[in-house]
Motif scaffolding. Structure first.
Motif, short mmCIF file in Angstrom:
data_model
loop_
_atom_site.label_atom_id
_atom_site.label_comp_id
_atom_site.label_asym_id
_atom_site.label_seq_id
_atom_site.Cartn_x
_atom_site.Cartn_y
_atom_site.Cartn_z
N MET A 142 5.65 8.66 5.87
CA MET A 142 5.46 7.41 5.15
C MET A 142 5.66 6.22 6.08
O MET A 142 4.85 5.27 6.10
CB MET A 142 6.47 7.33 4.00
N LEU A 143 6.72 6.25 6.88
CA LEU A 143 7.00 5.15 7.79
C LEU A 143 5.94 5.03 8.88
O LEU A 143 5.56 3.92 9.28
CB LEU A 143 8.38 5.33 8.43
N ILE A 156 0.83 -1.21 0.00
CA ILE A 156 0.00 0.00 0.00
C ILE A 156 0.86 1.25 0.00
O ILE A 156 0.63 2.20 -0.77
CB ILE A 156 -0.95 0.00 1.21
N THR A 157 1.89 1.28 0.84
CA THR A 157 2.72 2.48 0.97
C THR A 157 3.52 2.74 -0.31
O THR A 157 3.56 3.87 -0.81
CB THR A 157 3.68 2.34 2.16
N LEU A 158 4.16 1.71 -0.85
CA LEU A 158 4.95 1.89 -2.07
C LEU A 158 4.06 2.24 -3.26
O LEU A 158 4.45 3.04 -4.11
CB LEU A 158 5.77 0.64 -2.37
N ALA A 159 2.88 1.63 -3.33
CA ALA A 159 1.97 1.94 -4.43
C ALA A 159 1.58 3.42 -4.40
O ALA A 159 1.57 4.10 -5.45
CB ALA A 159 0.72 1.06 -4.33
N TRP A 160 1.28 3.93 -3.21
CA TRP A 160 0.92 5.34 -3.09
C TRP A 160 2.09 6.24 -3.48
O TRP A 160 1.91 7.24 -4.18
CB TRP A 160 0.48 5.65 -1.66
N MET A 161 3.30 5.87 -3.06
CA MET A 161 4.47 6.70 -3.36
C MET A 161 4.84 6.64 -4.84
O MET A 161 5.32 7.62 -5.41
CB MET A 161 5.65 6.27 -2.49
#
Length: 260
Positions: free
Chosen positions: A230-231, A111-116
Motif C-alpha cells: 500500500m505504501l 486514491i489509496t484509502l479509497a481502494w482500501m
C-alpha cells in the motif's frame, strides 16, 4: 496457538524515557567529538517528537471516542496540509512548492484509502483509518520532499541545457521530460530498497509491534505485506504527481524564490 505479549513495554515509566534520552546522548557525544554539527538538531528533534507524540496521544484518544467519519476526514486533511509545509522547505526554489506537495499527497492518500475502504482492508473507524492514513501521508511527504529537492538540484545543474532547448522551440514539458524518470527513480530508492529487503535484513515496525502485542508471526507478516505494498503504491503516486506538477514551474523560474 496463543502468543503471549512480552513484557518489554509492560512497565513503561518516565525512567524508560530518561534512559532512551541517555542513549541518545551517545550520539550527541559522537557528534561533539567529531564536530559533526548535528548534536543540537538531535536534541531538538527528540524533544519536539516527544511533545508532538504526547499531544497526538491525547488527540487520538478523544478522536477515537467520537466515532465520527467527518471528524476523521478533517483530521487527515489537517495532516495533509501540515505535511505540505515540510515539502515547501525541501522544495525551496520551486514556486508553489507547498501546493505541489499538498496536492500530490492528497491525491495519493485519497486514491489509496479509497481502494482500501472499498476492499475492506480499512474501516470507517479511527483506530483503523487514522493510523493507516497517517502512514500514507508521512511516507508520501518524505518521498515528495526527496523528489522536490532532487528536481531543484537537477534543474540547477542543467539549467543552461534546458534553457537552450526552450530557445530551440521545445515546450517546457518536453525540456523537462528527460529529468522526470531520473527524479522519480531516485526518490523511490528508499521505498523500493525497503520493500526488497523486508524479511531478509530487517523486521519492519508493524510486524515487530504486532508480535510484541501477542499476534501470531504469520498474521503479523501478512498485515505487514499489505501495508508495505500500500505504501509503495501511495509513494509512487505522490512522487510522480509532484514531479509532473513541479517540473515546468522549476524550469520557468530558475531564480531561487520560495513562493507558496
Amino acid at each position: 496457538m496463543q502468543y503471549a505479549a512480552t513484557g518489554l513495554f509492560s512497565h513503561f515509566s518516565p525512567w524508560a524515557i530518561a534512559g532512551v534520552f541517555g542513549l541518545l546522548g551517545s550520539s550527541w557525544a559522537l557528534s561533539a567529538w567529531q564536530r559533526l554539527g548535528v548534536g543540537r538538531e538531535l536534541w531538538w528533534s527528540a524533544l519536539r517528537a516527544t511533545v508532538q507524540l504526547a499531544i497526538m496521544g491525547f488527540i487520538l484518544g478523544w478522536l477515537f471516542r467520537q466515532e465520527s467519519p467527518p471528524l476523521l476526514i478533517l483530521f487527515l486533511a489537517l495532516m495533509i496540509f501540515t505535511a505540505g509545509f515540510f515539502n515547501r522547505k525541501r522544495g525551496a526554489g520551486i514556486p508553489h512548492a507547498y501546493w505541489v506537495g499538498t496536492a500530490s499527497i492528497f491525491l495519493a492518500t485519497t486514491i489509496t484509502l479509497a481502494w482500501m475502504l472499498v476492499s475492506g482492508l480499512v474501516t470507517w473507524k479511527g483506530q483503523s483509518l487514522v493510523p493507516i492514513g497517517g502512514m500514507i501521508i508521512g511516507n508520501s511527504m518524505n518521498a515528495v520532499s526527496l523528489a522536490l529537492n532532487r528536481l531543484r538540484s537537477e534543474v540547477d545543474q542543467r539549467e543552461d541545457l534546458l534553457l537552450a532547448m526552450l530557445a530551440l522551440g521545445a515546450t517546457e514539458r518536453q525540456a523537462m521530460r528527460q529529468l522526470y524518470a531520473m527524479v522519480v527513480r531516485s526518490s523511490l530508492i528508499p521505498t523500493l530498497d525497503s520493500l526488497k529487503s523486508v524479511g531478509m535484513i530487517h523486521i519492519p515496525g508493524i510486524t515487530a509491534g504486532m508480535i510484541l502485542a501477542g499476534m501470531a508471526p504469520l498474521a503479523a507478516v501478512s498485515m505487514q505485506l499489505v501495508v508495505m505494498l500500500m505504501l509503495t503504491a501511495a509513494v509512487s503516486l505522490s512522487v510522480a504527481s509532484a514531479v509532473v506538477l513541479a517540473g515546468p514551474r522549476a524550469l520557468r523560474f530558475p531564480a531561487r524564490v520560495d513562493a507558496v
